[in-house]
Scaffold this motif. Structure first.
Motif, PDB file in Angstrom:
ATOM      1  N   GLN A 154       0.858  -1.179   0.000  1.00 46.95           N
ATOM      2  CA  GLN A 154       0.000   0.000   0.000  1.00 46.95           C
ATOM      3  C   GLN A 154       0.899   1.235   0.000  1.00 46.95           C
ATOM      4  O   GLN A 154       1.852   1.292   0.766  1.00 46.95           O
ATOM      5  CB  GLN A 154      -0.841  -0.024   1.276  1.00 46.95           C
ATOM      6  CG  GLN A 154      -1.932   0.975   1.296  1.00 46.95           C
ATOM      7  CD  GLN A 154      -2.913   0.670   2.436  1.00 46.95           C
ATOM      8  OE1 GLN A 154      -2.722  -0.260   3.223  1.00 46.95           O
ATOM      9  NE2 GLN A 154      -3.945   1.451   2.527  1.00 46.95           N
ATOM     10  N   GLN A 155       0.576   2.204  -0.845  1.00 38.53           N
ATOM     11  CA  GLN A 155       1.401   3.418  -0.924  1.00 38.53           C
ATOM     12  C   GLN A 155       1.065   4.362   0.219  1.00 38.53           C
ATOM     13  O   GLN A 155      -0.093   4.598   0.535  1.00 38.53           O
ATOM     14  CB  GLN A 155       1.103   4.141  -2.240  1.00 38.53           C
ATOM     15  CG  GLN A 155       1.800   3.558  -3.432  1.00 38.53           C
ATOM     16  CD  GLN A 155       3.172   4.168  -3.625  1.00 38.53           C
ATOM     17  OE1 GLN A 155       3.356   5.378  -3.493  1.00 38.53           O
ATOM     18  NE2 GLN A 155       4.147   3.331  -3.920  1.00 38.53           N
ATOM     19  N   ASP A 156       2.098   4.912   0.835  1.00 39.03           N
ATOM     20  CA  ASP A 156       1.903   5.940   1.868  1.00 39.03           C
ATOM     21  C   ASP A 156       3.087   6.893   1.755  1.00 39.03           C
ATOM     22  O   ASP A 156       4.240   6.466   1.914  1.00 39.03           O
ATOM     23  CB  ASP A 156       1.869   5.254   3.252  1.00 39.03           C
ATOM     24  CG  ASP A 156       1.518   6.211   4.380  1.00 39.03           C
ATOM     25  OD1 ASP A 156       1.745   7.423   4.215  1.00 39.03           O
ATOM     26  OD2 ASP A 156       1.038   5.735   5.424  1.00 39.03           O
ATOM     27  N   ASN A 157       2.817   8.149   1.464  1.00 36.69           N
ATOM     28  CA  ASN A 157       3.887   9.144   1.291  1.00 36.69           C
ATOM     29  C   ASN A 157       4.962   8.680   0.303  1.00 36.69           C
ATOM     30  O   ASN A 157       6.161   8.884   0.539  1.00 36.69           O
ATOM     31  CB  ASN A 157       4.539   9.456   2.640  1.00 36.69           C
ATOM     32  CG  ASN A 157       3.689  10.385   3.480  1.00 36.69           C
ATOM     33  OD1 ASN A 157       3.646  11.586   3.240  1.00 36.69           O
ATOM     34  ND2 ASN A 157       2.979   9.827   4.449  1.00 36.69           N
ATOM     35  N   GLY A 158       4.522   8.031  -0.764  1.00 36.11           N
ATOM     36  CA  GLY A 158       5.464   7.586  -1.796  1.00 36.11           C
ATOM     37  C   GLY A 158       6.276   6.360  -1.393  1.00 36.11           C
ATOM     38  O   GLY A 158       7.252   6.016  -2.052  1.00 36.11           O
ATOM     39  N   ILE A 159       5.882   5.717  -0.297  1.00 32.33           N
ATOM     40  CA  ILE A 159       6.639   4.543   0.167  1.00 32.33           C
ATOM     41  C   ILE A 159       5.728   3.316   0.051  1.00 32.33           C
ATOM     42  O   ILE A 159       4.533   3.384   0.372  1.00 32.33           O
ATOM     43  CB  ILE A 159       7.065   4.730   1.653  1.00 32.33           C
ATOM     44  CG1 ILE A 159       7.959   5.977   1.776  1.00 32.33           C
ATOM     45  CG2 ILE A 159       7.776   3.492   2.194  1.00 32.33           C
ATOM     46  CD1 ILE A 159       8.114   6.486   3.193  1.00 32.33           C
ATOM     47  N   ASN A 160       6.289   2.201  -0.432  1.00 37.32           N
ATOM     48  CA  ASN A 160       5.518   0.961  -0.495  1.00 37.32           C
ATOM     49  C   ASN A 160       5.467   0.311   0.889  1.00 37.32           C
ATOM     50  O   ASN A 160       6.501  -0.109   1.410  1.00 37.32           O
ATOM     51  CB  ASN A 160       6.150  -0.020  -1.483  1.00 37.32           C
ATOM     52  CG  ASN A 160       5.791   0.340  -2.908  1.00 37.32           C
ATOM     53  OD1 ASN A 160       4.627   0.580  -3.214  1.00 37.32           O
ATOM     54  ND2 ASN A 160       6.790   0.410  -3.773  1.00 37.32           N
ATOM     55  N   ILE A 161       4.262   0.227   1.443  1.00 40.56           N
ATOM     56  CA  ILE A 161       4.097  -0.368   2.775  1.00 40.56           C
ATOM     57  C   ILE A 161       3.733  -1.833   2.598  1.00 40.56           C
ATOM     58  O   ILE A 161       2.744  -2.158   1.925  1.00 40.56           O
ATOM     59  CB  ILE A 161       2.953   0.336   3.552  1.00 40.56           C
ATOM     60  CG1 ILE A 161       3.130   1.864   3.525  1.00 40.56           C
ATOM     61  CG2 ILE A 161       2.836  -0.193   4.981  1.00 40.56           C
ATOM     62  CD1 ILE A 161       4.458   2.338   3.998  1.00 40.56           C
ATOM     63  N   HIS A 162       4.482  -2.719   3.203  1.00 42.31           N
ATOM     64  CA  HIS A 162       4.152  -4.151   3.177  1.00 42.31           C
ATOM     65  C   HIS A 162       3.031  -4.364   4.199  1.00 42.31           C
ATOM     66  O   HIS A 162       3.276  -4.594   5.375  1.00 42.31           O
ATOM     67  CB  HIS A 162       5.379  -4.993   3.534  1.00 42.31           C
ATOM     68  CG  HIS A 162       6.493  -4.892   2.536  1.00 42.31           C
ATOM     69  ND1 HIS A 162       7.486  -5.828   2.420  1.00 42.31           N
ATOM     70  CD2 HIS A 162       6.749  -3.980   1.560  1.00 42.31           C
ATOM     71  CE1 HIS A 162       8.325  -5.488   1.448  1.00 42.31           C
ATOM     72  NE2 HIS A 162       7.892  -4.367   0.920  1.00 42.31           N
ATOM     73  N   ARG A 163       1.802  -4.251   3.706  1.00 41.73           N
ATOM     74  CA  ARG A 163       0.659  -4.148   4.625  1.00 41.73           C
ATOM     75  C   ARG A 163       0.457  -5.402   5.476  1.00 41.73           C
ATOM     76  O   ARG A 163      -0.088  -5.354   6.564  1.00 41.73           O
ATOM     77  CB  ARG A 163      -0.593  -3.868   3.786  1.00 41.73           C
ATOM     78  CG  ARG A 163      -1.828  -3.796   4.612  1.00 41.73           C
ATOM     79  CD  ARG A 163      -2.888  -3.031   3.877  1.00 41.73           C
ATOM     80  NE  ARG A 163      -4.196  -3.584   4.169  1.00 41.73           N
ATOM     81  CZ  ARG A 163      -5.277  -3.298   3.477  1.00 41.73           C
ATOM     82  NH1 ARG A 163      -5.205  -2.491   2.456  1.00 41.73           N
ATOM     83  NH2 ARG A 163      -6.426  -3.824   3.798  1.00 41.73           N
ATOM     84  N   TYR A 164       0.845  -6.545   4.955  1.00 40.96           N
ATOM     85  CA  TYR A 164       0.642  -7.799   5.711  1.00 40.96           C
ATOM     86  C   TYR A 164       1.976  -8.354   6.216  1.00 40.96           C
ATOM     87  O   TYR A 164       2.144  -9.559   6.332  1.00 40.96           O
ATOM     88  CB  TYR A 164      -0.066  -8.831   4.838  1.00 40.96           C
ATOM     89  CG  TYR A 164      -1.432  -8.364   4.360  1.00 40.96           C
ATOM     90  CD1 TYR A 164      -2.566  -8.500   5.163  1.00 40.96           C
ATOM     91  CD2 TYR A 164      -1.590  -7.757   3.119  1.00 40.96           C
ATOM     92  CE1 TYR A 164      -3.813  -8.063   4.734  1.00 40.96           C
ATOM     93  CE2 TYR A 164      -2.830  -7.310   2.687  1.00 40.96           C
ATOM     94  CZ  TYR A 164      -3.934  -7.470   3.490  1.00 40.96           C
ATOM     95  OH  TYR A 164      -5.171  -7.030   3.071  1.00 40.96           O
ATOM     96  N   GLY A 165       2.914  -7.464   6.525  1.00 40.61           N
ATOM     97  CA  GLY A 165       4.189  -7.924   7.079  1.00 40.61           C
ATOM     98  C   GLY A 165       5.302  -7.846   6.046  1.00 40.61           C
ATOM     99  O   GLY A 165       5.052  -7.933   4.828  1.00 40.61           O
ATOM    100  N   ALA A 166       6.523  -7.681   6.543  1.00 40.73           N
ATOM    101  CA  ALA A 166       7.696  -7.523   5.681  1.00 40.73           C
ATOM    102  C   ALA A 166       7.867  -8.734   4.784  1.00 40.73           C
ATOM    103  O   ALA A 166       7.863  -9.872   5.262  1.00 40.73           O
ATOM    104  CB  ALA A 166       8.936  -7.362   6.548  1.00 40.73           C
ATOM    105  N   HIS A 167       8.036  -8.502   3.498  1.00 38.38           N
ATOM    106  CA  HIS A 167       8.240  -9.599   2.552  1.00 38.38           C
ATOM    107  C   HIS A 167       9.529  -9.421   1.772  1.00 38.38           C
ATOM    108  O   HIS A 167       9.669  -8.453   1.023  1.00 38.38           O
ATOM    109  CB  HIS A 167       7.052  -9.692   1.592  1.00 38.38           C
ATOM    110  CG  HIS A 167       5.906 -10.451   2.179  1.00 38.38           C
ATOM    111  ND1 HIS A 167       5.043  -9.903   3.088  1.00 38.38           N
ATOM    112  CD2 HIS A 167       5.515 -11.745   2.018  1.00 38.38           C
ATOM    113  CE1 HIS A 167       4.155 -10.817   3.446  1.00 38.38           C
ATOM    114  NE2 HIS A 167       4.412 -11.946   2.817  1.00 38.38           N
TER     115      HIS A 167
END
Ligand code: FAD
Length: 382
Positions: A46-59
């Motif tokens: 999921q994008q947040d402030n131009g950063i890809n957030i691993h929404r379901y945990g670090a992959h």
């Protein structure tokens, strides 16, 4: 919808998307549905402030299988992210993971591999002697297992509190099989994985999944079980990547999971912790890890190009129906229940079951892709 599909693929996660890709290259028509409002399953970003957030945990993608690495890179180029996590021990000190010469130097002051090995062996022997004195032949629980593998110092500093938080139980009450081996590296090497290839898709995992799903029809916000009969009638075959017990209406009972709750925060600081993954060992800290997502894709000084950063705290959680299932609990009860469900699955000629939920097993990403490859290799009619 009037078309007839070759495959109804339930789940737009990595298994479903890889299946869709290989089927499409064989000119099969696929309808991919997901009950979530996005594709990608647990690798969704999921994008947040131009950063890809691993929404379901670090992959972190890692493999030594060149074929799998070439395949994913043919979909989208990967960067060379090297996972080098740090652990905050109960004494407040930082230690390098995986256990390597940097860790042993910090714990014991040992400067050479032979000194470290001697120290490790002393501690392992102490644990084995204690078990012998107590008349115990095989480790009876995770604590005894860990002590015989790594010794008391490392266990208490870097394993005990973390594992107890993760599983919500004392290490002395957890089964020994959870820790079969504890990799020890007698080199100054903080690279967590030993695989030849490792990285993150440039631009995030969604790019990989979007590419895999090219040529397939996609329907989101669609729960298979809410419209099972109609959806099943749309295709000759079903590829099911949801929960196996749910598919069979929980006939033998419910399979159990451990879950994780994520608390995500945007911080006005370009570089909060200096690496992507920091583990918190102490049982006094309620979360197990903090992930700082930008470090998966921004290296060196480029982390400062964005003035903010996004972090996620991971809280291990009990699983209940309705909560996201993350880790299968592979104890005796659940394993034997799963065996019974897998036997039922064998009797469904028109359904292919695959992926972490349908097989009820922990699967890294590369083995998921390898599994789909093997299905297509073993059956040219797919
Ligand atoms: P999922 O990604 O779960 O996809 C299944 C999809 O099916 C979901 O989107 C779900 O919504 C959908 N679905 C389920 N039921 C229905 C229904 N009834 N109707 C419609 N849709 C349905 N692997 C690595 O290689 N490296 C890592 O660093 C790594 N980190 C991980 C961290 C965590 C916290 C976890 C839990 C796993 C990690 N993994 C990692 C493993 C990785 O997440 C899996 O390999 C991968 O997600 C498995 O893909 P899948 O398609 O089997 O399952």
């Amino acid at each position: 919808m009037k078309e007839k599909y070759d495959y109804l693929i339930v789940g737009a996660g990595l298994f479903g998307a890889t299946f869709a890709h290989l089927a499409s290259t064989r000119h099969r028509r696929c309808l991919v549905i997901d009950k979530r409002n996005h594709i990608g399953g647990n690798i969704y970003c999921q994008q947040d402030n131009g950063i890809n957030i691993h929404r379901y945990g670090a992959h972190i993608f890692h493999t030594s299988d060149k074929r799998i690495w070439d395949f994913v890179n043919s979909m989208v180029p990967f960067n060379r992210y090297t996972n080098s996590p740090v652990a905050v021990a109960p004494n407040g000190e930082l230690y390098n993971l995986p256990f390597n010469m940097n860790t042993f130097y910090k714990i014991w002051g040992v400067k050479s591999p032979s000194e470290a090995l001697q120290k490790l062996n002393e501690q392992r022997c102490e644990a084995i002697k204690k078990m012998e004195t107590d008349g115990v032949k095989e480790p009876r629980n995770l604590e005894e297992q860990a002590l015989t593998l790594i010794g008391r110092d490392v266990y208490e500093l870097l394993i005990k509190g973390y594992t107890e938080k993760q599983w919500g139980r004392k290490c002395s009450d957890l089964p020994a099989f959870i820790i079969r081996r504890l990799p020890v590296r007698l080199t100054f090497d903080n690279n967590y994985f030993s695989d030849t290839y490792q990285g993150i898709p440039i631009g995030g995992y969604n790019k990989l999944v979007e590419k895999l799903l090219e040529g397939s029809d996609i329907q989101l916000d669609t729960d298979f079980f809410k419209d099972r009969e109609h959806l099943s009638s749309l295709a000759h075959k079903i590829v099911f990547t949801g929960k196996i017990d749910e598919f069979f209406n929980y006939r033998f009972g419910m399979l159990e999971y451990r879950s994780v709750r994520f608390e995500t925060e945007t911080i006005n600081n370009p570089n909060v912790q200096g690496c992507a993954v920091v583990n918190y060992i102490s049982s006094d800290v309620p979360y197990t890890r903090i992930i700082e997502h930008k470090h998966f894709e921004n290296f060196g000084d480029s982390v400062y190009e964005n003035p903010v950063s996004v972090i996620s705290r991971e809280y291990p959680a009990e699983w209940n129906p309705g909560i996201e299932p993350f880790y299968p609990v592979n104890d005796q009860r659940n394993n034997s229940l799963n065996t019974r469900y897998q036997e039922l699955a064998q009797k469904e000629p028109n359904v292919i079951f695959g992926g972490r939920l349908a097989e009820y097993r922990y699967y890294d990403m590369a083995p998921v892709i390898a599994k789909v490859f093997s299905l297509f290799e073993s059956d040219t009619n797919l």
